[in-house]
Design an enzyme around this catalytic site. Structure first.
Site, mmCIF file in Angstrom:
data_model
loop_
_atom_site.group_PDB
_atom_site.id
_atom_site.type_symbol
_atom_site.label_atom_id
_atom_site.label_comp_id
_atom_site.label_asym_id
_atom_site.label_seq_id
_atom_site.Cartn_x
_atom_site.Cartn_y
_atom_site.Cartn_z
ATOM 1 N N HIS A 110 0.766 -1.292 0.015
ATOM 2 C CA HIS A 110 0.002 0.238 0.013
ATOM 3 C C HIS A 110 0.648 1.246 -0.044
ATOM 4 O O HIS A 110 0.357 2.410 -0.557
ATOM 5 C CB HIS A 110 -1.110 -0.125 1.280
ATOM 6 C CG HIS A 110 -2.238 0.800 1.113
ATOM 7 N ND1 HIS A 110 -2.418 1.796 0.375
ATOM 8 C CD2 HIS A 110 -3.520 0.581 1.558
ATOM 9 C CE1 HIS A 110 -3.484 2.326 0.396
ATOM 10 N NE2 HIS A 110 -4.149 1.547 1.081
ATOM 11 N N LYS A 119 -30.437 7.185 -5.813
ATOM 12 C CA LYS A 119 -30.138 8.334 -6.706
ATOM 13 C C LYS A 119 -31.453 8.847 -6.793
ATOM 14 O O LYS A 119 -31.613 10.150 -6.977
ATOM 15 C CB LYS A 119 -29.161 8.243 -7.769
ATOM 16 C CG LYS A 119 -27.829 7.866 -7.397
ATOM 17 C CD LYS A 119 -26.890 7.693 -8.642
ATOM 18 C CE LYS A 119 -26.524 8.737 -9.418
ATOM 19 N NZ LYS A 119 -25.631 8.519 -10.680
ATOM 20 N N LEU A 124 -30.367 11.033 -3.237
ATOM 21 C CA LEU A 124 -29.257 10.832 -2.069
ATOM 22 C C LEU A 124 -27.880 10.203 -2.838
ATOM 23 O O LEU A 124 -27.852 9.509 -3.686
ATOM 24 C CB LEU A 124 -29.794 9.790 -0.940
ATOM 25 C CG LEU A 124 -31.265 10.135 -0.257
ATOM 26 C CD1 LEU A 124 -31.644 8.974 0.311
ATOM 27 C CD2 LEU A 124 -30.941 11.514 0.544
ATOM 28 N N HIS A 125 -26.970 10.414 -1.943
ATOM 29 C CA HIS A 125 -25.468 10.094 -2.548
ATOM 30 C C HIS A 125 -25.455 8.759 -2.182
ATOM 31 O O HIS A 125 -25.564 8.428 -0.906
ATOM 32 C CB HIS A 125 -24.613 11.069 -2.015
ATOM 33 C CG HIS A 125 -23.073 10.847 -2.846
ATOM 34 N ND1 HIS A 125 -22.367 9.827 -2.628
ATOM 35 C CD2 HIS A 125 -22.337 11.633 -3.580
ATOM 36 C CE1 HIS A 125 -21.239 9.897 -3.518
ATOM 37 N NE2 HIS A 125 -21.342 11.107 -4.053
ATOM 38 N N ASP A 161 -22.920 6.798 -1.733
ATOM 39 C CA ASP A 161 -21.736 6.494 -0.777
ATOM 40 C C ASP A 161 -22.195 6.975 0.654
ATOM 41 O O ASP A 161 -21.923 6.315 1.488
ATOM 42 C CB ASP A 161 -20.527 7.030 -1.156
ATOM 43 C CG ASP A 161 -19.362 7.098 -0.384
ATOM 44 O OD1 ASP A 161 -19.034 6.026 0.153
ATOM 45 O OD2 ASP A 161 -19.030 8.273 0.461
ATOM 46 N N TYR A 201 -13.313 6.075 10.106
ATOM 47 C CA TYR A 201 -12.464 6.434 9.134
ATOM 48 C C TYR A 201 -13.132 6.285 7.557
ATOM 49 O O TYR A 201 -13.432 5.112 7.302
ATOM 50 C CB TYR A 201 -11.119 6.061 8.890
ATOM 51 C CG TYR A 201 -10.327 6.446 7.921
ATOM 52 C CD1 TYR A 201 -9.333 7.607 7.505
ATOM 53 C CD2 TYR A 201 -10.270 5.355 6.788
ATOM 54 C CE1 TYR A 201 -8.870 7.752 6.499
ATOM 55 C CE2 TYR A 201 -9.421 5.577 5.626
ATOM 56 C CZ TYR A 201 -8.542 6.716 5.574
ATOM 57 O OH TYR A 201 -7.819 6.881 4.304
ATOM 58 N N THR A 261 -11.979 7.307 3.532
ATOM 59 C CA THR A 261 -11.023 7.729 2.664
ATOM 60 C C THR A 261 -11.633 9.032 1.874
ATOM 61 O O THR A 261 -12.824 8.891 1.053
ATOM 62 C CB THR A 261 -10.465 6.886 1.688
ATOM 63 O OG1 THR A 261 -10.004 5.856 2.378
ATOM 64 C CG2 THR A 261 -9.472 7.420 0.752
#
Length: 558
Positions: free
Chosen positions: A319, A400, A404-405, A407, A429, A431
């Site tokens: 990574h 959608k 609404l998003h 993610d 968390y 990203t």
């Protein structure tokens, strides 16, 4: 993440690198206000008041000085975070990186043309390899269009790290070696390393200036497989790459010391385009890619392409040099090429005369064998559970339609699921991509907001009406979307606080109370997030990374 490849490109892959804006430094006041807002869901009123006082002292005292020094650093660097992040997040870590840091899984999604089938491992591998080599050539010749978010150009530097890149262990700190060059920059290594049954082989993927075609690649892979069939397994030296980093660094030094030829073999692996792993397992792909046989993947390599016995594929990748979206993009390119050709090779069947793969044989002794055995033992003793679910009731289109998003929808569902399962909120968390800035990688977005907390509470109140729940949901959505947009635009706070922390550490200053305050780690600070999550994109390619903490979850979704 979709790949735009033009026959006559008007834009070169890396042409905008020098015109990208520098990574900004957020305001100290703004970052501290966002931090206080983020810790609130994890604190009692008394705990919050204590932390608020700590933050106030920091902002009026040492924090001001540290912030000025950070601004000074940013004046002389286009990305003030880049070197720090690479060191603190990856190269200085001492625990084993293959299971704890690497990501596993990303590979072409094959079910539309290549369902799991016995007896096709090498044939499919030759075709998949050929498409992967075409992708390398696109990068070499800069024919892959630069990525954009709308009209905003994104940084492409990480794509230089996909091929011909390897991490090298050090006693106190690792390093990254990158051999990739574009055609205009000069020659680039073109050999591939194949690993099978603990043994290593290498061959050049280019002959007389042309990439080997699938029949030629199949001939090379078949030779490797035949060499290993019915023969004892190799020494499994690759398992050393799964070790604790300092222990691996010392084992590597010893390996080089007993025979200088071992150094040449290590350099051949390090500089190779990528590693192909011929695995006898019939996998649950994401699990095997993360936790499979450590003797047939080089854990420090930027790209291990894993070919399983049932004709499916996975990967295991360091990574440190790049984020997963690079391999997701490459995997989706191969996926779409396979889909367009129905997984078949329709070109020339000619196999040109060329050298067969050369076996790379390490010189080992009893100490090396003992080191390998220890590495394998600690690797298999690591407790990592991997599950993979497909939710088929509805997808992003239905979400959608309600404006609404997708993610944000998944992130809030995750918060509610954790709350129901554990009876409390989970520090989280997500990203956030910062590639709109020069050498930008990621920022932390913290989905566990006060608004998300209130929505979770509301959902569990039997008396709450649908309209009350919907109102709470929309407030949580709006807050999440606002924080994500700010993080992507260089206005997050976690990387800013990391910079202040590292300046204090580098200058030998007493560690500020902000970083030792219990709410700092309780809310996820210092890499203590219970939920480590990331949207893998909207393609068919999935992958995963281990949780940040032993009691946590790694949640990766598309």
């Amino acid at each position: 993440m979709t790949n735009q490849v033009s026959e006559f490109p008007t834009e070169r892959t890396f042409q905008y690198q020098h015109s990208l804006p520098p990574l900004p430094v957020p305001s100290l006041e703004g970052s501290l206000a966002k931090y206080l807002d983020a810790v609130r869901p994890f604190a009692t009123e008394e705990e919050y008041q204590v932390t608020a006082a700590v933050v106030k002292r920091f902002g009026e005292g040492i924090g001001k000085d540290l912030h000025q020094k950070l601004l000074q650093r940013a004046r002389t660097r286009r990305n003030w975070l880049e070197e720090w992040w690479l060191n603190a997040a990856y190269l200085e870590l001492r625990y084993p990186s293959q299971l704890n840091v690497n990501f596993g899984g990303p590979a072409p999604y094959l079910e539309h043309c290549w369902p799991p089938t016995e007896g096709v491992q090498l044939q499919r591998n030759s075709i998949s390899m050929w498409h992967t080599l075409q992708y390398w050539d696109l990068l070499r010749t800069e024919r892959l269009d630069p990525h954009k978010a709308g009209n905003v150009v994104l940084d492409m530097d990480q794509f230089r790290m996909l091929f011909c890149t390897c991490k090298v262990p050090g006693v106190t700190k690792d390093t990254i070696i990158n051999y990739f060059k574009t055609e205009s920059e000069g020659p680039c290594p073109s050999h591939v390393v194949v690993m099978c049954k603990g043994r290593f082989f290498s061959f050049d993927a280019v002959c007389d200036g042309h990439i080997l075609n699938p029949p030629e690649l199949l001939r090379q892979l078949t030779h490797v497989k035949q060499c290993c069939e019915g023969e004892p397994a190799g020494e499994g030296v690759a398992a050393l790459t799964s070790e604790e980093r300092t222990r691996w660094a010392k084992a590597r030094e010893y390996l080089i010391g007993i025979d200088p030829a071992n150094k040449t073999i290590l350099e051949t692996i390090q500089s190779s385009l990528f590693v192909v792993s011929l695995d006898d397992a019939k996998p649950y792909v994401t699990r095997e890619a993360l936790t499979g046989d450590p003797t047939i993947r080089w854990g420090d390599k930027s790209y291990n392409s894993i070919s399983f016995a049932d004709g499916t594929f996975g990967s295991n990748c360091d990574h440190a040099p790049y984020d997963a979206m690079v391999l997701v993009t490459q995997g989706y390119y191969v996926d779409q090429q396979l889909k367009a050709t129905d997984g078949k090779w329709k070109g020339s069947e000619t196999v040109r005369p060329m050298p067969l793969p050369e076996e790379l044989v390490f010189t080992v002794d009893d100490r090396v064998r003992s080191d390998v055995a220890h590495a394998k033992q600690q690797y298999f003793e690591t407790d990592l559970q991997v599950v993979c679910y497909a939710f088929t009731s509805f997808g992003k289109a239905a979400i959608k339609q309600r404006k609404l998003h997708p993610d944000t929808f998944i992130q809030l569902a995750l918060q509610l699921a954790y709350y129901r399962q554990h009876g409390r909120l989970g520090s989280c968390y997500e990203t956030a991509m910062t590639r709109r800035f020069y050498h930008g990688r990621t920022e932390t977005m913290r989905p566990c907001t006060l608004e998300a907390q209130n929505w979770c509470h509301t959902m569990l109140l039997p008396a709450a009406s649908v309209s009350v729940r919907r109102k709470a949901l929309l407030l949580a959505f709006n807050k999440h979307n606002k924080l994500m947009a700010e993080a992507q635009n260089g206005k997050g706070f976690d990387r800013h606080l990391l910079g202040l922390y590292l300046i204090a550490k580098e200058e030998g200053l007493p560690m500020p109370d902000l970083f030792t305050d219990p709410l700092y780690s309780k809310s996820g600070g210092g890499g203590n997030f219970t939920l480590s999550t990331s949207l893998v994109g909207y393609t068919t390619v999935l992958g995963a990374v281990a949780p940040m903490v032993h009691h946590g979850y790694g949640f990766f979704y598309l």
